[in-house]
Design a protein around this motif. Structure first.
Motif, PDB file in Angstrom:
ATOM      1  N   ASN A  88      29.196   6.158   3.395  1.00 19.86           N
ATOM      2  CA  ASN A  88      28.596   4.830   3.402  1.00 19.86           C
ATOM      3  C   ASN A  88      27.079   4.946   3.270  1.00 19.86           C
ATOM      4  O   ASN A  88      26.401   5.378   4.190  1.00 19.86           O
ATOM      5  CB  ASN A  88      28.976   4.087   4.689  1.00 19.86           C
ATOM      6  CG  ASN A  88      28.494   2.646   4.666  1.00 19.86           C
ATOM      7  OD1 ASN A  88      27.848   2.208   3.701  1.00 19.86           O
ATOM      8  ND2 ASN A  88      28.815   1.903   5.707  1.00 19.86           N
TER       9      ASN A  88
ATOM     10  N   TYR B 167      34.289  -0.480   8.942  1.00 20.07           N
ATOM     11  CA  TYR B 167      35.360   0.343   8.365  1.00 20.07           C
ATOM     12  C   TYR B 167      36.377   0.867   9.377  1.00 20.07           C
ATOM     13  O   TYR B 167      37.589   0.777   9.132  1.00 20.07           O
ATOM     14  CB  TYR B 167      34.762   1.482   7.528  1.00 20.07           C
ATOM     15  CG  TYR B 167      34.050   0.964   6.302  1.00 20.07           C
ATOM     16  CD1 TYR B 167      34.751   0.632   5.155  1.00 20.07           C
ATOM     17  CD2 TYR B 167      32.679   0.763   6.310  1.00 20.07           C
ATOM     18  CE1 TYR B 167      34.099   0.125   4.039  1.00 20.07           C
ATOM     19  CE2 TYR B 167      32.012   0.258   5.203  1.00 20.07           C
ATOM     20  CZ  TYR B 167      32.736  -0.059   4.061  1.00 20.07           C
ATOM     21  OH  TYR B 167      32.101  -0.571   2.976  1.00 20.07           O
TER      22      TYR B 167
ATOM     23  N   GLY C 219      25.533   2.160   1.895  1.00 22.39           N
ATOM     24  CA  GLY C 219      25.133   0.767   1.760  1.00 22.39           C
ATOM     25  C   GLY C 219      24.681   0.389   0.363  1.00 22.39           C
ATOM     26  O   GLY C 219      23.970  -0.598   0.176  1.00 22.39           O
TER      27      GLY C 219
ATOM     28  N   LEU D 136      24.369  -3.094  -1.128  1.00 22.19           N
ATOM     29  CA  LEU D 136      25.564  -3.768  -0.626  1.00 22.19           C
ATOM     30  C   LEU D 136      25.281  -4.317   0.771  1.00 22.19           C
ATOM     31  O   LEU D 136      25.269  -3.564   1.739  1.00 22.19           O
ATOM     32  CB  LEU D 136      26.751  -2.801  -0.579  1.00 22.19           C
ATOM     33  CG  LEU D 136      27.149  -2.178  -1.918  1.00 22.19           C
ATOM     34  CD1 LEU D 136      28.264  -1.154  -1.702  1.00 22.19           C
ATOM     35  CD2 LEU D 136      27.587  -3.228  -2.913  1.00 22.19           C
ATOM     36  N   GLU D 137      25.040  -5.591   0.816  1.00 23.46           N
ATOM     37  CA  GLU D 137      24.756  -6.167   2.133  1.00 23.46           C
ATOM     38  C   GLU D 137      26.055  -6.674   2.753  1.00 23.46           C
ATOM     39  O   GLU D 137      26.219  -7.855   3.023  1.00 23.46           O
ATOM     40  CB  GLU D 137      23.696  -7.274   2.007  1.00 23.46           C
ATOM     41  CG  GLU D 137      22.294  -6.692   1.888  1.00 23.46           C
ATOM     42  CD  GLU D 137      21.303  -7.580   1.175  1.00 23.46           C
ATOM     43  OE1 GLU D 137      21.723  -8.605   0.612  1.00 23.46           O
ATOM     44  OE2 GLU D 137      20.125  -7.233   1.164  1.00 23.46           O
ATOM     45  N   ARG D 138      26.958  -5.751   2.929  1.00 22.87           N
ATOM     46  CA  ARG D 138      28.271  -6.112   3.465  1.00 22.87           C
ATOM     47  C   ARG D 138      28.303  -5.830   4.957  1.00 22.87           C
ATOM     48  O   ARG D 138      27.578  -4.981   5.447  1.00 22.87           O
ATOM     49  CB  ARG D 138      29.359  -5.317   2.750  1.00 22.87           C
ATOM     50  CG  ARG D 138      29.503  -5.736   1.297  1.00 22.87           C
ATOM     51  CD  ARG D 138      30.470  -4.835   0.564  1.00 22.87           C
ATOM     52  NE  ARG D 138      30.600  -5.257  -0.824  1.00 22.87           N
ATOM     53  CZ  ARG D 138      31.044  -4.480  -1.810  1.00 22.87           C
ATOM     54  NH1 ARG D 138      31.385  -3.231  -1.555  1.00 22.87           N
ATOM     55  NH2 ARG D 138      31.139  -4.944  -3.031  1.00 22.87           N
ATOM     56  N   LYS D 139      29.189  -6.506   5.592  1.00 20.26           N
ATOM     57  CA  LYS D 139      29.279  -6.346   7.053  1.00 20.26           C
ATOM     58  C   LYS D 139      30.602  -5.666   7.434  1.00 20.26           C
ATOM     59  O   LYS D 139      31.038  -5.779   8.574  1.00 20.26           O
ATOM     60  CB  LYS D 139      29.191  -7.722   7.740  1.00 20.26           C
ATOM     61  CG  LYS D 139      27.916  -8.495   7.409  1.00 20.26           C
ATOM     62  CD  LYS D 139      26.755  -8.090   8.312  1.00 20.26           C
ATOM     63  CE  LYS D 139      25.505  -8.901   8.025  1.00 20.26           C
ATOM     64  NZ  LYS D 139      24.655  -8.254   7.002  1.00 20.26           N
ATOM     65  N   THR D 140      31.207  -4.998   6.468  1.00 20.79           N
ATOM     66  CA  THR D 140      32.508  -4.387   6.755  1.00 20.79           C
ATOM     67  C   THR D 140      32.418  -3.371   7.900  1.00 20.79           C
ATOM     68  O   THR D 140      31.584  -2.476   7.849  1.00 20.79           O
ATOM     69  CB  THR D 140      33.041  -3.665   5.501  1.00 20.79           C
ATOM     70  OG1 THR D 140      32.924  -4.550   4.397  1.00 20.79           O
ATOM     71  CG2 THR D 140      34.482  -3.228   5.678  1.00 20.79           C
TER      72      THR D 140
ATOM     73  N   ASP E 207      31.357   3.610  -0.289  1.00 24.45           N
ATOM     74  CA  ASP E 207      31.628   2.245   0.169  1.00 24.45           C
ATOM     75  C   ASP E 207      31.821   1.303  -1.021  1.00 24.45           C
ATOM     76  O   ASP E 207      32.555   0.317  -0.933  1.00 24.45           O
ATOM     77  CB  ASP E 207      30.549   1.727   1.136  1.00 24.45           C
ATOM     78  CG  ASP E 207      29.129   1.933   0.656  1.00 24.45           C
ATOM     79  OD1 ASP E 207      28.889   2.886  -0.097  1.00 24.45           O
ATOM     80  OD2 ASP E 207      28.251   1.142   1.052  1.00 24.45           O
TER      81      ASP E 207
ATOM     82  N   HIS F  87      36.012  -0.318  -1.635  1.00 28.49           N
ATOM     83  CA  HIS F  87      36.301  -1.752  -1.617  1.00 28.49           C
ATOM     84  C   HIS F  87      37.138  -2.194  -2.819  1.00 28.49           C
ATOM     85  O   HIS F  87      37.706  -3.279  -2.808  1.00 28.49           O
ATOM     86  CB  HIS F  87      34.994  -2.552  -1.562  1.00 28.49           C
ATOM     87  CG  HIS F  87      34.557  -2.863  -0.157  1.00 28.49           C
ATOM     88  ND1 HIS F  87      35.095  -3.896   0.561  1.00 28.49           N
ATOM     89  CD2 HIS F  87      33.661  -2.268   0.657  1.00 28.49           C
ATOM     90  CE1 HIS F  87      34.535  -3.918   1.766  1.00 28.49           C
ATOM     91  NE2 HIS F  87      33.665  -2.940   1.850  1.00 28.49           N
TER      92      HIS F  87
END
Lengths: 84, 580
Positions: B488, B518, B490, B512-516, B462, B466
C-alpha cells in the motif's frame, strides 16, 4: 545507415474455408495490424465449394509483406496463402 | 448413445482430462450447468464472483500446470466480462478453452436479451473461435478447440454455443482427444549454421522467455548455456526457466531489467533469443538494440521471426527439441574475459550508486542541508516503514521453492521480478504481455486449485487489488490458503513514477485517497487480515499467514515515492538506463 524500405503493391491469393467469419478473420487481421487492403474479391472455389478464394491487393515494404503472409498462415481458416 | 449438447460438452471435457472448470452461470448456460450438476463427481465447477476472475483463474490454472484451463460464462455481459481474461491469456500464450452460451439460434442477430457477438468481439484475442450452429458438430469442435489451444504456441480458443444447441440431442461418439498439431523439425543445415555463428561469437548472450516454460525446456536451456558459457537474461515470462542461484543467470532484462543483465545484453556480439518475441518492453529502441549485435532467433511461432527485430538466423520449432540438438553441435567453451565483464558491471553499478551520493554532498550548503533532511526522513521511514525489496525477501523466506507466486501489474510486479528468487518453472504467474491489473487474485486461486489447494502467494498493490478483490471471497469459499501481500503506497505507483520522472511531478489522478481498511476488508470477506509497517509486524503476520489454511491478506505500508530502478525510458536503449 538505415535503408529506406521500398513500398510496393502486391497481390495475394488466399484460400479459406468457406465458413461464416472466415473473411472477417482475414480482413480483421489487416485492420488490427495496420496493413492496407487496396482491393478484395472473394468467391467460392469451383473445384471445391467448401473453400473460398480471396484475391487481395495490398501494399507495403518487404518486411510487411512477409509478416502479412505469416500472420495469415496462422489463421486456422486459411488453408493456403500465395503471392501472385 | 444419444445425449444433449450440454452433456456432450461435459463428456468431451472429461475425455480431455478436464477435472476443474471455472465460471459463472446465467440464462443461456442453464442447460450446461444442469449437466454439470449430473457430472459433479467428475468435474468440479468453481464459482467466482465475476467472469473476469474466472477467466484469470482458468489462466492461472493453466500457467501453473501446462494443462488447458477451462472457463464458462453466459451470453452477453457474462461473455464480455471474459474478454480481458481471454486477451491476457492470448498475449501470454496460455492454453485456455472459453465456453460461452448464446441466445437460441432463432434469436441471434435480433439484439435479443443478453445477446452479443462474442465470436466477433474475441476474434483478435483468440487463436481461433467457434459459433456452434448444430449439435452434430459440437463434439468435433470441442476436440479441435483443445487441439488448437495446446498445439504449437499455446493460446485461448472460444466456443460459443446457442441455448438450443445445448438442448438438442444427437449421437455422442466419445472419440479420443486429437493429437497436437505437428511442429516442423528444424533442418540439420539451419542448426549447423546457427552452431557456427555461436562458435564464432566472442560475447554470446542468451535471452530466453516464456516459450521455454511452455515447452518445459528450462533444463535444456541450462545445459546449452553452460556448454557455450553464455550469460542468460530472461524476459518476465521466462523468469522461472532457470534457477536464480545459477551463476549464468542475470535475471530480468529490458525496461526494468537488472543493471548487469542489461549491460551484458548491450555488450553482446551475438544474442540468442529463445522463446521470446523481442517485445518493446524488452528491447526499447529496436534499431539501437540490434545495431552492434547479431541475433539468432529460436521460436515456435514463425510469425515472430523478423517481426520486431531482424535475425541473422532463425530456427522455427520446439525449443525442447532444438536446444539439445544445438547443444551437441556447438563447441564446449569457456569465456572467462566475457564472463568477467559481468563482475565489472556489477562493481560499476555499485560505484555508480555510491557516486550519486557523493555528488549530493558536493552541492551548495542549502541543497546539502535539504538533502540531509531528506536523508534523515528516509532513515525515519526505514525505522518504521518497509521497503518493497525487504518485504519480498522476507516473504521468500517463508515460501517453499515450489510455492506459486502471482502478481498484479505495476511497481510491485517489477520488484517481484527483480528481487524474488525463483527456483522452479511455473512458479511465477504474471500478466507480462497485456499487463492486466487484477490478474493476480484470480490466477492465485486457479494455481492453488491446480496444485491441490496448495498455498499460493499474491503480490499486489493497492491499485491492482481493488480491481478484482472480490475474488478474495472465492478463495474464502473454497478454503484456499492464498496469502495476499498488498503493497500500500496510496497511489498508482508505476504511473506516478512516470509522472515523477517524465511529467514534471504532475501527479494527475494517481493519488488514491481511499479509506479502505484492508485487514477489516479481509475479515469482512471471511478471511484473516493484518497490517504491517515494520519488519517485526510483517514477520508476525507471515508467521500467522503461513501457519493457517485460510486466505490471509497482509497490508504492507510503503512509501509512495519508492521507484522501480533501473528504468530504461520508453523507446530508449540500454545506454539510456536510469539507475537511481
Amino acid at each position: 545507415m538505415d535503408k529506406v524500405p521500398e513500398v510496393s503493391n502486391f497481390t495475394l491469393s488466399i484460400i479459406v474455408a468457406n465458413r461464416a467469419g472466415a473473411l472477417s478473420r482475414v480482413t480483421g487481421l489487416f485492420s488490427r495490424r495496420g496493413y492496407n487492403i487496396d482491393t478484395l474479391t472473394v468467391s467460392p472455389m469451383v473445384e471445391d465449394p467448401t473453400m473460398s478464394r480471396i484475391i487481395m491487393t495490398s501494399s507495403g515494404d518487404e518486411a510487411t509483406r512477409k509478416q502479412i503472409i505469416k500472420q495469415l498462415d496462422k489463421l486456422f481458416d486459411v488453408k493456403e496463402v500465395k503471392l501472385i | 448413445m444419444k445425449l444433449n449438447g450440454a452433456e456432450i460438452l461435459v463428456e468431451t471435457l472429461i475425455a480431455h482430462g478436464v477435472t476443474d472448470v471455472f465460471g459463472f452461470p446465467g440464462g443461456t448456460v442453464i442447460n450446461l450447468y444442469d449437466a454439470l450438476y449430473d457430472y459433479q463427481d467428475r468435474v468440479t465447477h468453481y464459482l467466482t464472483c465475476h467472469e473476469q476472475g474466472a477467466a484469470h483463474a482458468a489462466d492461472g490454472y493453466a500457467r501453473a500446470t501446462g494443462k488447458t484451463g477451462v472457463v464458462i460464462a453466459t451470453s452477453g455481459p457474462g461473455a464480455t466480462n471474459l474478454v480481458t481474461g481471454i486477451a491476457t491469456a492470448y498475449l501470454d500464450s496460455t492454453p485456455m478453452v472459453a465456453i460461452t452460451g448464446n441466445v437460441a439460434s432463432g434469436l441471434i442477430g435480433k439484439d435479443s436479451f443478453q445477446e452479443v457477438d462474442i465470436v466477433g468481439i474475441t476474434m483478435p484475442v483468440t487463436k481461433h473461435n467457434y459459433m456452434v450452429k448444430h449439435v452434430e458438430e459440437l463434439e468435433e469442435i470441442v476436440r479441435e478447440a483443445f487441439q488448437i489451444a495446446r498445439s504449437g504456441r499455446p493460446g485461448p480458443v472460444l466456443i460459443d454455443i446457442p441455448k438450443d444447441v445445448q438442448q438438442a440431442q444427437c449421437e455422442f461418439h466419445g472419440g479420443m482427444p486429437k493429437p497436437l498439431l505437428p511442429i516442423p523439425r528444424v533442418s540439420e543445415e539451419a542448426l549447423r549454421a546457427a552452431a557456427e555463428l555461436i562458435d564464432a561469437s566472442e560475447r554470446p548472450f542468451v535471452y530466453a522467455g516464456g516459450g521455454l516454460i511452455s515447452c518445459s525446456a528450462g533444463e535444456a536451456l541450462r545445459v546449452f548455456a553452460e556448454r557455450i558459457d553464455a550469460p542468460v537474461g530472461l524476459s518476465i515470462m521466462g523468469l522461472t526457466a532457470l534457477d536464480s542461484s545459477h551463476p549464468l543467470k542475470h535475471g530480468l532484462t529490458g525496461m526494468h531489467g537488472h543493471y548487469v543483465a542489461s549491460k551484458m545484453n548491450a555488450d553482446a556480439d551475438l544474442i540468442i533469443g529463445i522463446g521470446v518475441r523481442f517485445s518493446d518492453r524488452a528491447t526499447g529502441s529496436t534499431s539501437k538494440y540490434q545495431a552492434k549485435t547479431k541475433i539468432i532467433h529460436i521460436d515456435i511461432d514463425g510469425a515472430e521471426i523478423d517481426k520486431n527485430i531482424d535475425s541473422v538466423i532463425s530456427l522455427v520449432g520446439d525449443a525442447a527439441e532444438i536446444l539439445p540438438r544445438l547443444t551437441e553441435m556447438v563447441k564446449r567453451r569457456e569465456n572467462p574475459t566475457w564472463i568477467a565483464k559481468a563482475d565489472l558491471h556489477r562493481q560499476e553499478s555499485e560505484r555508480f550508486l555510491a557516486q550519486e551520493e557523493m555528488q549530493l554532498h558536493d552541492q551548495d550548503p542549502q541543497a546539502k542541508e535539504e538533502q540531509q533532511l531528506l536523508a534523515q526522513e528516509d532513515m525515519d521511514a526505514q525505522a518504521t516503514g518497509l521497503t518493497p525489496q525487504e518485504i519480498i525477501h522476507m516473504v521468500r523466506r517463508y515460501a517453499a521453492d515450489d510455492t506459486v507466486v502471482s502478481t498484479d501489474v505495476g511497481q510491485h510486479q517489477m520488484w517481484v521480478a527483480q528481487e524474488y528468487q525463483f527456483c522452479l518453472p511455473r512458479t511465477l504467474l504474471t500478466s507480462g504481455g497485456l499487463g492486466t491489473m487484477g490478474f493476480g487474485m484470480g490466477a492465485a486461486i486457479g494455481a492453488s486449485i491446480a496444485r491441490g489447494s496448495a498455498r499460493t502467494v499474491l503480490f499486489t498493490g493497492d491499485g491492482s487489488f481493488h480491481m478484482n478483490m472480490n475474488e478474495f471471497v472465492t478463495a474464502v469459499t473454497y478454503g484456499l490458503p492464498v496469502v495476499v501481500v498488498l503493497f500500500n503506497n496510496g497511489s498508482l505507483g508505476m504511473v506516478r513514477q512516470w509522472q515523477n520522472l517524465f511529467f514534471n511531478q504532475r501527479y494527475s489522478n494517481t493519488t488514491l485517497e481511499r479509506k479502505t481498511d484492508y485487514p477489516k476488508l479481509a475479515e469482512a470477506f471471511g478471511g484473516k487480515g493484518y497490517r504491517a509497517s515494520t519488519m517485526k509486524e510483517l514477520q508476525a503476520a507471515l508467521d500467522a499467514a503461513f501457519s493457517q489454511t485460510e486466505p490471509v491478506l497482509i497490508e504492507c505500508l510503503i512509501d509512495s515515492d519508492e521507484k522501480v530502478f533501473p528504468i530504461i525510458p520508453p523507446g530508449g536503449s540500454f545506454d539510456d538506463m536510469i539507475v537511481k
